[in-house]
Structure formats: structure tokens, C-alpha cells
Design an enzyme around this catalytic site. Structure first.
Site, PDB file in Angstrom:
ATOM      1  N   CYS A 258      41.179 -47.400  37.263  1.00  0.00           N
ATOM      2  CA  CYS A 258      41.525 -48.575  36.437  1.00  0.00           C
ATOM      3  C   CYS A 258      41.946 -49.739  37.304  1.00  0.00           C
ATOM      4  CB  CYS A 258      42.679 -48.239  35.495  1.00  0.00           C
ATOM      5  SG  CYS A 258      42.390 -46.889  34.422  1.00  0.00           S
TER       6      CYS A 258
HETATM    7  N1  SAJ Z   1      51.049 -47.257  42.571  1.00  0.00           N
HETATM    8  C1  SAJ Z   1      51.882 -47.722  43.569  1.00  0.00           C
HETATM    9  N2  SAJ Z   1      53.127 -48.166  43.233  1.00  0.00           N
HETATM   10  C2  SAJ Z   1      53.566 -48.177  41.940  1.00  0.00           C
HETATM   11  C3  SAJ Z   1      52.698 -47.696  40.936  1.00  0.00           C
HETATM   12  C4  SAJ Z   1      51.458 -47.250  41.268  1.00  0.00           C
HETATM   13  O1  SAJ Z   1      51.516 -47.728  44.744  1.00  0.00           O
HETATM   14  O2  SAJ Z   1      54.703 -48.578  41.699  1.00  0.00           O
HETATM   15  C5  SAJ Z   1      49.723 -46.796  42.934  1.00  0.00           C
HETATM   16  C6  SAJ Z   1      49.497 -45.353  42.548  1.00  0.00           C
HETATM   17  O3  SAJ Z   1      49.864 -44.499  43.611  1.00  0.00           O
HETATM   18  C7  SAJ Z   1      47.991 -45.313  42.305  1.00  0.00           C
HETATM   19  C8  SAJ Z   1      47.703 -46.696  41.760  1.00  0.00           C
HETATM   20  O4  SAJ Z   1      48.777 -47.537  42.180  1.00  0.00           O
HETATM   21  O5  SAJ Z   1      47.288 -45.133  43.511  1.00  0.00           O
HETATM   22  C9  SAJ Z   1      47.583 -46.754  40.248  1.00  0.00           C
HETATM   23  O6  SAJ Z   1      48.719 -46.117  39.746  1.00  0.00           O
HETATM   24  P1  SAJ Z   1      49.108 -46.186  38.183  1.00  0.00           P
HETATM   25  O7  SAJ Z   1      50.459 -45.605  38.047  1.00  0.00           O
HETATM   26  O8  SAJ Z   1      48.898 -47.536  37.649  1.00  0.00           O
HETATM   27  O9  SAJ Z   1      48.122 -45.133  37.539  1.00  0.00           O
HETATM   28  P2  SAJ Z   1      46.718 -45.329  36.886  1.00  0.00           P
HETATM   29  O10 SAJ Z   1      45.734 -46.003  37.748  1.00  0.00           O
HETATM   30  O11 SAJ Z   1      46.375 -43.977  36.371  1.00  0.00           O
HETATM   31  O12 SAJ Z   1      46.997 -46.335  35.701  1.00  0.00           O
HETATM   32  C10 SAJ Z   1      47.093 -45.808  34.435  1.00  0.00           C
HETATM   33  C11 SAJ Z   1      46.779 -46.935  33.495  1.00  0.00           C
HETATM   34  N3  SAJ Z   1      46.589 -46.375  32.205  1.00  0.00           N
HETATM   35  C12 SAJ Z   1      45.547 -46.819  31.479  1.00  0.00           C
HETATM   36  O13 SAJ Z   1      44.740 -47.607  31.904  1.00  0.00           O
HETATM   37  C13 SAJ Z   1      45.426 -46.259  30.132  1.00  0.00           C
HETATM   38  C14 SAJ Z   1      47.915 -47.914  33.451  1.00  0.00           C
HETATM   39  O14 SAJ Z   1      47.695 -48.860  32.396  1.00  0.00           O
HETATM   40  C15 SAJ Z   1      49.193 -47.197  33.219  1.00  0.00           C
HETATM   41  O15 SAJ Z   1      50.249 -48.163  33.129  1.00  0.00           O
HETATM   42  C16 SAJ Z   1      49.443 -46.273  34.384  1.00  0.00           C
HETATM   43  O16 SAJ Z   1      48.407 -45.283  34.294  1.00  0.00           O
HETATM   44  C17 SAJ Z   1      50.801 -45.602  34.282  1.00  0.00           C
HETATM   45  O17 SAJ Z   1      51.696 -46.205  33.689  1.00  0.00           O
HETATM   46  O18 SAJ Z   1      50.939 -44.520  34.862  1.00  0.00           O
END
Ligand code: SAJ
Length: 414
Positions: A258
Site C-alpha cells: 500500500c
Molecule cells: N513503518 C515504519 N514506521 C511506522 C509505521 C510503519 O517504518 O511508524 C513501516 C512498516 O515497517 C512497513 C511500512 O512502513 O514497512 C508500512 O507499514 P504500515 O504499518 O503502514 O502497514 P501497511 O503497509 O500494512 O499499511 C496498512 C494500511 N492498511 C490499509 O491500507 C487497509 C494502512 O492504511 C494502515 O494504517 C496500516 O496497515 C496500519 O495501521 O497498520
């Protein structure tokens, strides 16, 4: 009413299950023969959907690779991937294919909903006209069309399909009303917005908001490295503010299907309007540069131990893009492994959720000996089930890009 799901992956399958659990029959259409056979045999290929859930639903899930089967559905929901091309532009090929499949089966009176994340205007400018041209039916009269962004978050357990509010935007008010009625069967809260564009852009805002804030703390981690300040301590302190602040953590980069993708869908659309959303481009640049920064931190740690990268045994802990799941799409770990190998490092990895990395010719190394034998252990993705205290005890040197060993001491963190 029978529901049709087009694209039965990590979004489509949980959606199909949610409708089936409400007693509806769900035609699950996916061109992937292996997936549909697995589903027919009650074998789940989505981490969040256990086999037992499929078994409990019995005949209500009807897997098929034949689009014709969608003819019997009163509502058809499209959940196909919307990735980027190699030149980081929107790749709507899956969506175009899915729309064509839907068109072959579309009957008068059917509701079509697009859930795939895409730039504002896709539903109205691409999907609607394609369905009208193929069927001779008019949007809003012959059939209804809406956009409703997916909010399935793999691995999340605190929110479900039912408890996550659902945004809906229809081409006409009737389209929106029908889509709202459909989702009210499986979601406690449905939020109707005035157009599909508003719904498409809301989804992009949700994820660009994360991408920009992740880039902010990643950039801060690089600055703190220069200034000799502990970025984790700074973020802990800022996070004590009970209002007006939301915590994000620095890391090895931003992976997933995403966040590294969605912002570039909006950037593409903005350029068409002669507008250059600099936040998006800059955030993408910072996040894409974070793996290389982590490699310099590994080089520095080995150097301080009198060891060149070349010939050093480096164990990467965690290959997936975030803790607790096995998805490696756009994972920073893959980029870090490649860069270390280019520098002559002897790189292995351990990840309880990722048995192999075929693209790198690697298999997950058993943890027991790998830690002690490594010159350096790099924590790239922090899976909750690993015993970090034991790892720090056994390792010669630990570089921790996720801040999970801060209380243990004795490690180098971002
Ligand atoms: N990440 C960081 N620091 C953070 C948060 C994330 O480095 O503070 C990195 C993660 O390690 C990963 C990437 O960013 O590599 C994305 O992380 P993410 O927590 O955003 O996870 P995703 O990509 O699975 O995003 C999903 C999304 N859900 C949908 O699209 C339905 C996002 O909208 C959600 O907010 C997110 O999950 C979530 O909250 O976990």
C-alpha cells in the site's frame, strides 16, 4: 442476494467470508486456478483467514475461475491489485482485465463496487464507461456503480471488517444508497461521501498521511545520527504529548503493497492537473533512501569492530515488510540484503514467517547457531515472537533498526 467478489486475495477473501458469515452466497471469482482450487478444498491462502473459517462456511463460498458465474450476483465487488509499473506509474492492467470480466457477466440492476486503491476519477472515468460500452447499460440506470476503499489490514486483530468504518461514494445517489445498504450487512458503520472521487482520495490521504510521517521520522533518524542524539528517546518524549501528536517510528524503510505505492497514484493524477504534490515525492525519496542509510550504519558498526563488510557474516533478522506477517512486497530487508551482498558481505536471514527468498536464492536460517556465528546481527523487521534478550546475549554485535532492544542495552540502534 448473491454477492460476487472479483479478485480473491488478502482483501477479497476476508470480504467474501464477512458476507458468507452473514448468510449470503458469495461467488468468488479469481483467474488464479491454484487459489480457487485451494478455496474449493477449504485451504486458505490468506494468513488472516484460517481453514476452520472456510470449513464453517461450507457451500456459501463458491470459488470459480469462470467470470460467467458472476451473472447470478446482484452485487459485484472488485478487489484486484493496483500496483505500479517499473517507472512508478499506476498499473491498472489488473483493473482493466477485471472490468472486462465483470462486463461479460453484468446483468441489468446489478451493483458494481470498486475497492482497489486508485487515483480519483478511476471509477467514473475508467470503470463506468468500460462497463457501459461493453453492456449498453447506463450507469445509474442499467446498473449502479460505487467506490469503497478497502481497509483490510493484514495481521491486525483489534479491528475487523465489521468494526472498521466503511467509506462509500456512488456515481449517483442511488448508486451510493445501494452500496451503503450492501456494506451495512457486514460493517457497523458506513460513511457515505458525495462522489467516488472523494472516496478514492480519502483512501489515498489515509496512506499518504502515513508515508509522509514515516518519512519525517526516518529523516529525523538520519539527522539524529549526525547530531549524536537518540531519535527513539526524542520520539518517546514527543509522544508524551496527549494531543496533537501521533507516534511514528523510524525504521529500515517503508515496505508493503500500500504505502510505497498509493502516494504515486495521486502524484500521477496531480501531474495531469499540472500540480506537483511535493510532499508525496519527497516522502517517497526519503523512505526509498532509508535502506541505504541502514547499510551505512551496518558498515560503520563492522568498521568499528575492525571488520570490513567484505567477508563478514551478517544475519538479517526479519525479511517481511512489517512484524507479525510474512509479506515481503517492497520489503526494505530485501534491498538491505542486496546492498550488503554487493559489498561482499556473506548475508543470511532468519524470518519465522518467510521460509525462503527465492529471488535472492536464500532460505531462512535456523536461529540457533546463526546468531552466534554472525559477525553482525541486523534487526530489520521485529517479529514479536523472537527472543531478543537471547539474541543480544549470543550475538557478537547487534544493529537494531526497530528499537526493540533499547531496554536490553548493548546494541546499536538507529
Ligand atoms: N513503518 C515504519 N514506521 C511506522 C509505521 C510503519 O517504518 O511508524 C513501516 C512498516 O515497517 C512497513 C511500512 O512502513 O514497512 C508500512 O507499514 P504500515 O504499518 O503502514 O502497514 P501497511 O503497509 O500494512 O499499511 C496498512 C494500511 N492498511 C490499509 O491500507 C487497509 C494502512 O492504511 C494502515 O494504517 C496500516 O496497515 C496500519 O495501521 O497498520
Amino acid at each position: 442476494m448473491r454477492i460476487g467478489i472479483v479478485g480473491v486475495g488478502y482483501v477479497g477473501l476476508p470480504l467474501a467470508v464477512a458476507f458468507a458469515e452473514e448468510g449470503l452466497d458469495v461467488v468468488c471469482f479469481d483467474p488464479d486456478e491454484k487459489r480457487m482450487t485451494a478455496l474449493a478444498e477449504g485451504r486458505s491462502y490468506v494468513e488472516d483467514v484460517p481453514d476452520a473459517t472456510l470449513a464453517a462456511l461450507g457451500e456459501r463460498l463458491r470459488p470459480t475461475t469462470v467470470a460467467e458465474s458472476l451473472r447470478e450476483c446482484g452485487a459485484i465487488i472488485v478487489c484486484v491489485p493496483t500496483p505500479l509499473t517499473n517507472s512508478r506509474e499506476p498499473d491498472l492492467s489488473y483493473l482493466t482485465e477485471a472490468t472486462a470480466e465483470v462486463a461479460t457477466a453484468l446483468q441489468p440492476g446489478t451493483l458494481v463496487v470498486l475497492e482497489s486503491t486508485t487515483y480519483p476519477g478511476t471509477t467514473r472515468e475508467q470503470v463506468g464507461p468500460a462497463l457501459e460500452a461493453a453492456t449498453g447499460l447506463a450507469v445509474g440506470q442499467g446498473f449502479h456503480l460505487a467506490f469503497s476503499p478497502e481497509r483490510i489490514d493484514p495481521g491486525r486483530t483489534d479491528y475487523s471488517v465489521r468494526t472498521t468504518p466503511k467509506v462509500v461514494g456512488g456515481i449517483t445517489a442511488t448508486c451510493a444508497g445501494r452500496a451503503a445498504e450492501l456494506y451495512e450487512r457486514i460493517c457497523d458503520e458506513v460513511v457515505v461521501v458525495s462522489t467516488p472521487e472523494a472516496a478514492e482520495l480519502a483512501k489515498l490521504l489515509e496512506n499518504i498521511f502515513r508515508s509522509v510521517n514515516i518519512a519525517l521520522v526516518n529523516e529525523l533518524s538520519q539527522l539524529c545520527d549526525r547530531l549524536g542524539i537518540d531519535v527513539w528517546e526524542v520520539i518517546d518524549a514527543a509522544a508524551t504529548k496527549p494531543f496533537g501528536f501521533m507516534r511514528f517510528d523510524p525504521g529500515p524503510g517503508m515496505g508493503g503493497h500500500c504505502l510505497p505505492v498509493d502516494p504515486f497514484y495521486l502524484a500521477f493524477k496531480a501531474r495531469e492537473a499540472d500540480f506537483y504534490p511535493e510532499f508525496i515525492e519527497l516522502a517517497g525519496k526519503v523512505n526509498q533512501g532509508q535502506p541505504a542509510f541502514c547499510v551505512t550504519r551496518i558498515e560503520a558498526a563492522l568498521n568499528d569492530a575492525g571488520k570490513p563488510v567484505r567477508g563478514s557474516r551478517i544475519l538479517v533478522l526479519g525479511a517481511s515488510y512489517k512484524g507479525g506477517i510474512g509479506d515481503t512486497r517492497e520489503s526494505p530487508a530485501l534491498k538491505i540484503i542486496r546492498m550488503l551482498r554487493e559489498r561482499g558481505g556473506e548475508v543470511s536471514y532468519h524470518d519465522p514467517h518467510v521460509a525462503a527468498l527465492p529471488e535472492l536464492g536464500l532460505e531462512s536460517a535456523p536461529l540457533e547457531n546463526a546468531v552466534a556465528e554472525a559477525d553482525l546481527v541486523a534487526i530489520v523487521t521485529a517479529h514479536p515472537e523472537l527472543d531478543y534478550a537471547a539474541i543480544v546475549r549470543e550475538a557478537q554485535l547487534v544493529v537494531d533498526f526497530r528499537g526493540v532492544t533499547r531496554e536490553l542495552g548493548g546494541t546499536i540502534t538507529l
